[in-house]
Each structure stands twice: as C-alpha cells, then as structure tokens.
Design a protein around this motif. Structure first.
Motif, PDB file in Angstrom:
ATOM      1  N   TRP A 209       0.977  -1.091  -0.165  1.00 62.14           N
ATOM      2  CA  TRP A 209      -0.221  -0.023  -0.086  1.00 62.14           C
ATOM      3  C   TRP A 209       0.977   1.148  -0.029  1.00 62.14           C
ATOM      4  O   TRP A 209       1.760   1.552   0.986  1.00 62.14           O
ATOM      5  CB  TRP A 209      -0.782   0.144   1.136  1.00 62.14           C
ATOM      6  N   ILE A 210       0.837   1.973  -0.975  1.00 61.42           N
ATOM      7  CA  ILE A 210       1.555   3.230  -1.246  1.00 61.42           C
ATOM      8  C   ILE A 210       0.789   4.327  -1.574  1.00 61.42           C
ATOM      9  O   ILE A 210       0.044   4.195  -2.534  1.00 61.42           O
ATOM     10  CB  ILE A 210       2.794   2.953  -2.345  1.00 61.42           C
ATOM     11  N   ASP A 213       4.304   7.722  -2.816  1.00 57.83           N
ATOM     12  CA  ASP A 213       5.545   7.317  -2.524  1.00 57.83           C
ATOM     13  C   ASP A 213       5.797   6.965  -1.178  1.00 57.83           C
ATOM     14  O   ASP A 213       6.926   6.694  -0.596  1.00 57.83           O
ATOM     15  CB  ASP A 213       6.610   8.035  -3.181  1.00 57.83           C
ATOM     16  N   ILE A 214       4.796   6.986  -0.337  1.00 58.20           N
ATOM     17  CA  ILE A 214       4.911   6.727   1.134  1.00 58.20           C
ATOM     18  C   ILE A 214       4.362   5.093   1.555  1.00 58.20           C
ATOM     19  O   ILE A 214       3.095   4.974   1.027  1.00 58.20           O
ATOM     20  CB  ILE A 214       4.053   7.704   1.964  1.00 58.20           C
ATOM     21  N   ALA A 215       5.419   4.307   1.762  1.00 57.27           N
ATOM     22  CA  ALA A 215       4.760   3.130   2.400  1.00 57.27           C
ATOM     23  C   ALA A 215       4.182   3.012   3.558  1.00 57.27           C
ATOM     24  O   ALA A 215       4.569   3.268   4.485  1.00 57.27           O
ATOM     25  CB  ALA A 215       5.921   2.047   2.266  1.00 57.27           C
ATOM     26  N   ASN A 218       5.858   0.946   6.436  1.00 58.12           N
ATOM     27  CA  ASN A 218       7.000   1.521   7.058  1.00 58.12           C
ATOM     28  C   ASN A 218       6.393   2.561   7.900  1.00 58.12           C
ATOM     29  O   ASN A 218       7.086   2.639   9.168  1.00 58.12           O
ATOM     30  CB  ASN A 218       7.907   2.066   6.196  1.00 58.12           C
ATOM     31  N   GLU A 300      15.716   7.147  -1.564  1.00 55.23           N
ATOM     32  CA  GLU A 300      15.371   6.396  -0.473  1.00 55.23           C
ATOM     33  C   GLU A 300      15.460   7.493   0.738  1.00 55.23           C
ATOM     34  O   GLU A 300      14.769   7.090   1.845  1.00 55.23           O
ATOM     35  CB  GLU A 300      16.257   4.886  -0.101  1.00 55.23           C
ATOM     36  N   GLN A 303      12.493   9.640   1.002  1.00 59.64           N
ATOM     37  CA  GLN A 303      11.208   8.790   1.323  1.00 59.64           C
ATOM     38  C   GLN A 303      11.169   8.384   2.843  1.00 59.64           C
ATOM     39  O   GLN A 303      10.302   8.287   3.452  1.00 59.64           O
ATOM     40  CB  GLN A 303      11.234   7.485   0.261  1.00 59.64           C
ATOM     41  N   GLU A 307       8.578   9.087   5.653  1.00 59.58           N
ATOM     42  CA  GLU A 307       7.850   8.094   6.334  1.00 59.58           C
ATOM     43  C   GLU A 307       8.003   8.308   7.869  1.00 59.58           C
ATOM     44  O   GLU A 307       6.988   8.122   8.878  1.00 59.58           O
ATOM     45  CB  GLU A 307       8.234   6.865   6.176  1.00 59.58           C
TER      46      GLU A 307
END
Length: 827
Positions: A209-210, A213-215, A218, A300, A303, A307
């Motif tokens: 689930w993104i 671009d944010i998981a 996480n 990364e 991102q 997060e």
C-alpha cells in the motif's frame, strides 16, 4: 421596534438551540453507530482478519489467516462467519489460489472442531495442531486440483503449515490481550513479544500500500516502535524494532535493513523516554536518519525521512491516556507499578472488609450470648408457684381435705406454704417449729408435706446450680468471642496501616545510604510509625563486617531521629550473595534474665516450667507455671499451659482473656482434677510499665536498692473452676530494679516460719549481688541449704533486671540528610 428585535433575537436563539440539539443527536447517533460497529460487528476483528488474510511472506506463503481464524473460533464464535468473510476478502486481494486455500483450511477447522465438540474434547490448546493439519491438507488439495502440486510445492506447503503451527501458538497468547479484559494489568515478557508479533503480522497485510510514494507499512512500523519506546524505554523499543523489522522483512526481502533501522531507532527513542514527546520523536528521527544515510540512496533517504516524519506526527497526536493505558501492561514502568499498587490496595481493602465483617460477626455472637432478653428468667413468684405446684402434686392432691384447704381457703393455704418456702430458702430446711400454727392445726399430712418440700428443694437447688453453670459458660464464651473480635479488628487495622505506600521515604533513605558509600540494593519500609519502625534492607554480602549494626542502624538512627537497631539479619542468605536485614525501633529499656531450678528429689523433670517471650513490638513476658504434683504429668500440664498462653498472647489477645481461655481449656480437657498455677509478668520495654497476673501463684518481689516490694494477687489456680476472676496488678519499674519470681517450692521452704512473706523479703534484701543469674543461684542454694541438701519440692527462681538500653554503636551524623516525613496512619 424593540419588540421586533427581541422577537428576531429569540427566533435566532431557538434556531441555534435546535441546531445544537440536532448536532448532539447526530453526535450521539454517531457514537452509538461506532460503538455498535466496534462491539456488535467486531470492527477490530474484521480489520485484523482482512489484513492477516492479505499478509504474504516469501511472496507466496500466507500462514497468518488460518491460525487467526482457529483462535477466534474459541474467543468470538458468534462472529465467525464475518471473520471468515474478511479473511477470504483479504486473501482474494492477493490471489484466488491463496483465497481458495485459506477458505478450504478454515472449512476443515470448522469440521474438525465440530467433531471434537461432539466428543467434548474441544479446547483452545488444540488450535495450533488443527491449524497445521488444516493448512497442510488445504494447500496440497488446492495445488493438486490446480495442477501445481510437485516436490517444491509440497515442501513449501509443509513450511507454511509449520509457520501456521508456530503462529497459532503465538496468537493463543496475543489475541486474548486485545479481545478479553484482564483483571491484573501485568504482561509477561513472552506475552509482550507475542503481542508485537501479532501487530507486526497485521501490518504485513498493508505491504504494497503506497500513498504518494509513502509505504504505509513502514509508517505503521515506525509509529509502533516509537509508541512502545516512549512507554517501555530502550529495551522494549529495541525489542519491538527487531521483531517488527523481522516480520516485515519476510514480506519484502529487499527490506532486510528495516530490522537494524527499527531496532536502533527504538533504542535511541527509548533512551530519551524521560523527556517529552518531541525529544522521544527526535531520538527516532535521529536513529532512522543515521542508518538511512548509511545504506540508502538519495531517493530512499527522502522517502524514509518523510515516512518517519508522518510516524512522528501520528505519535504527537496520540492521546497521553492511550500511552498510559499501554504503560500499565509493561513491567517496570511507573504506570504498571501504580496499577499493581492499586490492585494490591483493592485486594487489601477487600481483605480488611472481610476481616471486619468477621469481627462484627463475633461481636454480634458475643452480644447474643450475654443478651438478657434471649433467656427470660422466671420471677421469684413464678418460681414459688412452680415449687408449690410440684409439692402439692405429691401431697395435697390425694388428701381428703384438699377441697377444704385449696378451694375454700386458697389464699390462706397459699400464704402458709409460701412462708415455709421462704424459710427453707433462708435456712436450707424447714422444721415443725417453722410451720405456722394455723397450718399445723388444719393440715393432716404435715410430715409428708415437710418431706416433699425438702425433696423438691434439693431438686430445685440442683436446677439453679445447672442454670448458673450454663450462665457462666455462656458468659465465658461471650468474653472469648469478644476477645477474638477485638483481635481481628486490630489485625484489620494493622493491614490498613501496611497499605500506606512509602515510596518517597524509601527513596530518601536509599539516597542517604548511597551518599555514605553503602551499596544498598533495596529498601522496603513496612512501618514508619514512631516507636514501631520496621524496615527491610537488602545489600551485597559484607564479608562478615557487620555493616548492618555498625553503619546502617546508626545512620538510620540519625535520619529518623529515634533509636534504630537490627532486629534480624541473614548474612548471605540468598543465592545471589546478598544479605537481608530487618531493622526496627529500639526500646528504651532492656531485660537481663537469669533462671535457676531443681526438681523434687533430684529428678530430671520438674513440674515447674518457665518461658521468656516477646509478643509484640517492645513487649516482653516472663511466665512461670507449677503443675499439680510432681514429675512427668505435672511437667506436661505446666508446659502445655505456657505453650497455649504464649500462642494466645502472640496472636494479640488480651492478657486477662488469655488466662481465662487457658483456664477454660484446662477445665474442659480432662474430667480429672487438673490445675496449674500461672505467674505472668508483662513488661513494656518502651516505658518499663509492668502488669502482673497471678493465678494461685506465690508472691513476686521487686528489689529496688535496699527496698523489697512484694507483688501478690488473690486468684485461684487455673483449671479448678470454669470461671475465674483475674486481677491485674500494675507496677512502674525503674532502671536497676530486680524482678524476682518464685514458685511455691522456694516460697514455702521455711516451713517453721509463720510469716513467709517477711522471711523472703529479708533474704532478698540481704543479697549483695545485682546480677540476675547470681541472684537466682543464691536463692536456690539458700533454700537447699535450709533443708540440709534435700529437695522436698520442685523449685524455680526467675530473675530479671531492668536496664536502660544503650545502642552498641554511636549515632553517625549524615550531612545534609533529608527530612523523613512520617505518614499519618488511619485505621
């Protein structure tokens, strides 16, 4: 105009009120809807089923859904169909093969559990084994019909079944924490780990689930780590980070670095838990940034930072009440200790209430035994009527002049007979001279009437004696019940005092001892009341240096402002090499004792026994008992008397009632004539006040310089009669006083002397020594010499000297010592 404006304003107010009422109704409906969804429909369980059904590890295994369903079968059976639907829906998001396999496995579990329920063998502990069998059979069956069953597929199915077995074991411990209310707010370390694995497994369902671009997984993982680190500290934060990262890395092999990132971030955040939320969040942000810079690329890094920032924002908006609620389940936190204290306080209050109920029950029973309204005693007139009725039944009823005496002249005859009854009660008998002349002239059965009255009087006296015995027994039972009630009431008060939490005072004492260089591990204050101090301290083994008496007790004496001494110590009593000591208030006085005795004829066993006992804080008892006769039987009686007396005194029963209880036991224990004397001296070492109770014993003597003071009381020995009157003689002792207690073998040694009391006073005053043991030996030797070496009776002398208590070590002043506030005890 004013009226129009007022009308408009009133209309606006009504509209505003109607809007507020509508809003309140909508809010109440919304709360009701949320509550109904959360409770009736089990929204949390449905969400967990959806995410666990969607969770996949190693890109093809789904071991979470079936164990969750197996455990929920036992916990929430009424929502089973909804949970099955949510699991299948989550599995269908991944693939139809996983959905078919999970559905088949859940159906097999339902069938197997139905069979077990019919045989009454269904139990939650069967869930892991059923999950293993169901997953293994369902996966192989689906692969067989799909044409994918091979050696590799069968091996992976076995791995999935084994994982389901392990996860079922974990869910058995973890799911009840979220679904069932616990009475004691305490979680073991194993339960915390199982809970974290469950939460991480649920978060695995969000993998993929993104949003921009944010998981999502996480963000949730870092929020979870941050939450537990803020609650439990660095150890809990690091453990949660490791477990969460491990489970998430199984779902995405490329995210193995999440293990070290979450663990290090949780450790830094937990180390800063003493600060506010911003400082804790800064620790997480710092830890995640360091590892991301080390292993990640530019994209990364951005991102991961975003997060972490979102997780921090969720944490900052988390209510403090939620964190406090979680903290109550984590061992070692202040909230958990407070929760445990509340639980213990509740248990203590319930215990105190039950003891108070029993105390009131015994008081009520005691009142019942002495309540005069329960046993109505007949009046004197009714007793006379009953007496005369029984006499006339055997005499006048068969007399030919009955009608003339009792029908025509009832009042006169009744008066004559009543006068004779009163004479018999006064004199014990009635003669012809005591009969009225008019009665003698009219009565033709004078001798038979007199014999009948004497016979009935004897029976009447026996009845009165039995009634008196019953009344005395009832009174004795009432006194003993009242004594037990007072003991239980005092015990409830002591429990209430022990419930006062003295954490602040413990920390103050611990800091003061640490400031003096003592390595003290723990300080536990049981009582801080003045004169009743009770403190337990644990420290490392001091290699026999006796630090408890030489350092700790003098330090506490200065800190508390009263004399403190070591009551008990256990050097290296524990396997970890630590010592536990008990310190308490030191008394103002102390007793030095000496005892000397001899048995009749030089035998081994003497009928005289003695005891020196402590039965309370700063209270001593000196007791002597002389059994009836000599030898083994007298020894058994006197020793049993003192043993029972000691137990009663140590239980908190009053002195006089203890003596009466022992008397009751001895009088009821054997039909033979068994009795024993008791000479009891109770001394309060805080003020040197003494109480003397003597039942059939010889006088005691107090030697104060050249003055000798006799102590005597007129009480019968115990065991002779059911009820004895116990007289208590009080005396104020002074430092240097000698208390001398003797048995009759010593007191009556001078048989040719008429005034034995004066003789004993003279012999005691002639003693030149003040040592208790020497005084006892001298008096015993004096009596034996008086009889030219023969011992005609059991003889025992017990001597105690009252001295002021001096601490063995001087007080050690503590610089800048804290002021210890003593709490006010409320019983």
């Amino acid at each position: 105009m004013a009226n129009q404006a007022s009308a408009k304003w009133t209309g606006k107010m009504r509209v505003s009120d109607s809007i507020q009422q509508a809003g309140q109704q909508m809010g109440e409906k919304g709360k009701w809807w949320i509550t109904s969804v959360a409770t009736r429909w089990g929204a949390l369980h449905l969400l967990m089923g959806l995410l666990l059904g969607r969770a996949v590890i190693l890109q093809e295994l789904s071991p979470f859904a079936v164990p969750f369903f197996a455990v929920m079968y036992f916990l929430k059976k009424n929502r089973l169909l909804l949970i099955m639907f949510s699991v299948v829906a989550g599995s269908a998001m991944q693939s139809t093969g996983i959905a078919a396999s999970n559905f088949t496995a859940m159906a097999l579990i339902v069938v197997m559990l139905s069979i077990l329920e019919r045989r009454k063998k269904s139990d939650l502990h069967y869930a892991p084994l059923l999950s293993f069998l169901a997953v293994l059979l369902a996966s192989n069956t689906v692969d067989y019909f799909a044409g994918h069953l091979g050696l590799y597929a069968a091996f992976m199915n076995v791995v999935e079944a084994v994982l389901s077995l392990i996860l079922a074991h974990i869910f058995v411990h973890a799911i009840p924490i979220l679904t069932m209310r616990r009475n004691a707010n305490h979680l073991r370390t194993e339960e915390i780990i199982c809970l974290i694995i469950l939460l991480a497994s649920v978060m695995t369902g969000t993998a993929g689930w993104i949003v921009q671009d944010i998981a999502v997984d996480n963000v949730l993982a870092r929020y979870l780590v941050l939450l537990f680190a803020a609650v439990g500290g660095g150890t809990v934060g690091a453990a949660v980070g490791v477990v969460t990262g491990l489970v998430l890395s199984l779902a995405n092999v490329q995210a193995v670095y999440q293990i070290s990132l979450l663990a290090f971030s949780g450790l830094l955040a937990g180390l800063l838990r003493e600060g506010n939320k911003l400082i804790i969040a800064a620790g997480l942000l710092m830890g995640s940034s360091i590892l991301t810079l080390y292993v990640g690329e530019h994209r990364e890094i951005l991102q991961s930072t975003l997060e972490t920032f979102i997780a921090v924002m969720l944490f900052l908006f988390t209510p403090r009440s939620v964190m406090n609620e979680i903290a109550t389940f984590i061992p070692g936190t202040e909230e958990n200790e407070s929760s445990q204290q509340q639980y213990l306080r509740k248990v203590r209050d319930v215990t105190v209430d039950r003891i108070e109920q029993f105390s009131r029950l015994f008081t009520k029973l005691s009142d019942t035994f002495v309540n005069p309204h329960l046993v109505e005693e007949a009046s004197e007139e009714m007793q006379v009527d009953a007496f005369l009725a029984e006499v006339t039944r055997h005499t006048c009823d068969r007399c030919w002049k009955r009608e003339q005496c009792w029908t025509r002249n009832f009042e006169g005859t009744y008066e004559f007979m009543s006068d004779m009854v009163h004479v018999m009660k006064r004199e014990g008998e009635v003669t012809v001279n005591d009969m009225p002349k008019e009665f003698l002239r009219k009565c033709v059965r004078q001798e038979r009437v007199m014999q009948g009255m004497e016979r009935e009087f004897v029976r009447w006296q026996n009845q009165l004696y039995l009634k008196q015995q019953i009344a005395d027994s009832r009174r004795l039972v009432a006194e003993q019940l009242a004594g037990v009630s007072r003991v239980m009431h005092n015990f409830a008060g002591e429990l209430q005092k022990e419930g006062i939490h003295l954490h602040l005072q413990e920390q103050q004492i611990l800091q003061a001892l640490d400031g003096m260089g003592l390595s003290v591990r723990d300080v536990d204050i049981l009582n801080l009341e003045e004169g009743k101090v009770d403190i337990e301290i644990v420290q490392p083994y001091c290699q026999g240096r006796d630090e408890c008496s030489k350092l700790i007790a003098p330090l506490l004496t200065d800190i508390l402002g009263e004399k403190v001494t070591v009551k008990e110590k256990g050097c290296q009593a524990f396997a970890d090499g630590s010592c536990k000591m008990c310190l308490g208030s030191a008394q103002e006085f102390e007793l030095l004792t000496g005892v000397a005795g001899a048995a009749k004829g030089g035998q081994l066993l003497s009928g005289d026994c003695f005891k020196i006992m402590e039965f309370g804080p700063g209270k001593m008892a000196l007791a002597m008992s002389d059994g009836m006769g000599n030898g083994e039987r007298a020894y058994r009686e006197s020793s049993a008397t003192l043993e029972l007396l000691q137990q009663l005194l140590e239980s908190g029963m009053e002195e006089a009632l203890s003596i009466k209880s022992v008397n009751t036991v001895l009088s009821l224990r054997s039909p033979d004539e068994i009795f024993a004397t008791v000479d009891l001296a109770l001394i309060d070492l805080h003020n040197a006040k003494a109480k003397f109770i003597k039942t059939g014993s010889t006088p005691s003597f107090i030697k104060r310089g050249d003055q000798v003071i006799p102590i005597s009381a007129n009480n019968l020995p115990i065991g002779i009669i059911d009820d004895i009157d116990v007289d208590i003689v009080s005396q104020q002792l002074k430092p240097g006083d000698l208390l001398i207690m003797i048995t009759d073998g010593i007191y009556e040694a001078a048989r040719t002397v008429e005034n034995k009391n004066l003789w004993m006073k003279r012999k005691i005053s002639e003693l030149k020594t003040n040592d208790p043991q020497e005084v006892a030996d001298c008096l015993l030797e004096l009596v034996i010499r008086h009889h030219y070496g023969e011992i005609h009776d059991d003889m025992t002398v017990m001597v105690a000297r009252v001295d002021r208590y001096t601490l063995p070590w001087a007080t050690i002043p503590v610089p800048n010592a804290p002021h210890i506030d003593r709490p006010r005890y409320v019983s």
